[in-house]
Design an enzyme around this catalytic site. Structure first.
Site, PDB file in Angstrom:
ATOM      1  N   SER A   1       0.849  -1.067   0.000  1.00 24.35           N
ATOM      2  CA  SER A   1       0.035  -0.037  -0.082  1.00 24.35           C
ATOM      3  C   SER A   1       0.819   1.208   0.060  1.00 24.35           C
ATOM      4  CB  SER A   1      -0.749  -0.019   1.422  1.00 24.35           C
ATOM      5  OG  SER A   1      -1.564   1.314   1.540  1.00 24.35           O
TER       6      SER A   1
ATOM      7  N   TYR B   1      -1.948  -0.796  10.329  1.00 30.83           N
ATOM      8  CA  TYR B   1      -2.163  -1.314   8.815  1.00 30.83           C
ATOM      9  C   TYR B   1      -0.898  -0.641   8.082  1.00 30.83           C
ATOM     10  CZ  TYR B   1      -3.827  -1.492   4.125  1.00 30.83           C
ATOM     11  OH  TYR B   1      -3.919  -1.771   2.732  1.00 30.83           O
TER      12      TYR B   1
END
Ligand code: NAD
Length: 245
Positions: free
Chosen positions: A143, A156
């Site tokens: 990501s 995350y």
């Protein structure tokens, strides 16, 4: 060259399903996988030539190992491993108590440790790809949150940063038989981000391309990496240019 086989984890929805369809169009046999959506997996496997579907919970190390042995028993080879399955938690970065130890452990189990277990289990098969005419290929879906101090939550983002660093370390350790790269998407329109209105507004107002990505646009990048013979150790940021502004 013999037809290549790719395992794509978390491939019954979102980015994983788009990668599976794109690879199938490119003549690659795909092994589909998900944690729960068996019906969707079996239906997609029927629709794609030479495809299979296996259910496995990647938070469980034994299940992760079983996934690789099942794919090898079904297809007889494994040339490409796409670590796409991942989970997220939305927590304001300043709310440290909300990001508790259980959340860190849950996100690390699926986003970091599971890719490691799958790669270790698949290593021998992936090295065998070189003998069939193309290097073995690992593609980790990380990501933009693992590249810049952004993202749904700090646990995350840190899990995706760990996946990016693992990508580079393994690119060195597994060369030259296996290439290891990552794709780091920004916002992508998938079930995971359906309720992320603030992120949608951020991309609309700040990203040079003025929108998030469609899953198919991330699948195109993955397909480029699968077809490359020279890229390794790269983390390809696919965020519509948001990082530039
Ligand atoms: P999605 O929710 O559609 O897909 C996630 C997949 O992961 C599902 O198929 C699910 O079955 C699987 N999964 C989750 N936990 C699992 C477990 N314990 N065992 C096995 N499988 C499990 O979401 P998506 O947006 O397509 O996400 C795919 C990947 O892309 C993820 O790694 C995510 O972090 C990453 N990503 C997504 C975006 C985005 O904006 N959508 C942005 C950057 C990165």
């Amino acid at each position: 060259m013999k037809k290549r086989v790719a395992l794509i984890t978390g491939s019954t929805s979102g980015i994983g399903a788009a990668i599976a369809r794109r690879f199938a169009e490119a003549g690659i046999s795909v092994a589909l996988h998900s944690k729960t959506s068996v019906g969707a997996g079996e239906a997609l496997a029927k629709a794609l030539p030479g495809a299979s579907y296996t259910r496995a919970d990647l938070a469980d190390e034994h299940d992760a190992r079983r996934l690789i042995s099942t794919v090898l028993a079904t297809h007889g080879q494994l040339d490409i491993l796409v670590n796409n399955a991942g989970i997220s938690e939305v927590i304001p970065h300043g709310d440290l108590r909300a990001a508790n130890a259980e959340i860190w452990q849950r996100l690390y189990a699926v986003n970091v440790i599971a890719p490691w277990v799958l790669i270790a289990e698949a290593e021998r098969a992936l090295r065998g790809a070189a003998e069939r005419g193309a290097s073995g290929c690992i593609i980790n879906i990380s990501s933009h949150a693992g590249v810049r101090p952004k993202g749904a939550s700090i646990p995350y983002a840190a899990s995706k940063a760990a996946l990016n660093h693992m990508t580079k370390l393994l690119a060195v350790a597994l060369a030259p038989q296996i290439r290891v790269n990552a794709v780091a998407p920004g916002l992508v329109d998938t079930p995971m981000t359906q309720s992320w209105q603030a992120a949608r507004e951020l991309w609309r107002s700040r990203a040079p391309l003025g929108r998030g990505a469609a899953p198919e646009e991330i699948a195109d990048v993955a397909c480029m990496l699968a077809n490359s013979s020279y890229l390794t150790g790269e983390v390809i940021l696919a965020d519509g240019g948001l990082n530039l502004t």
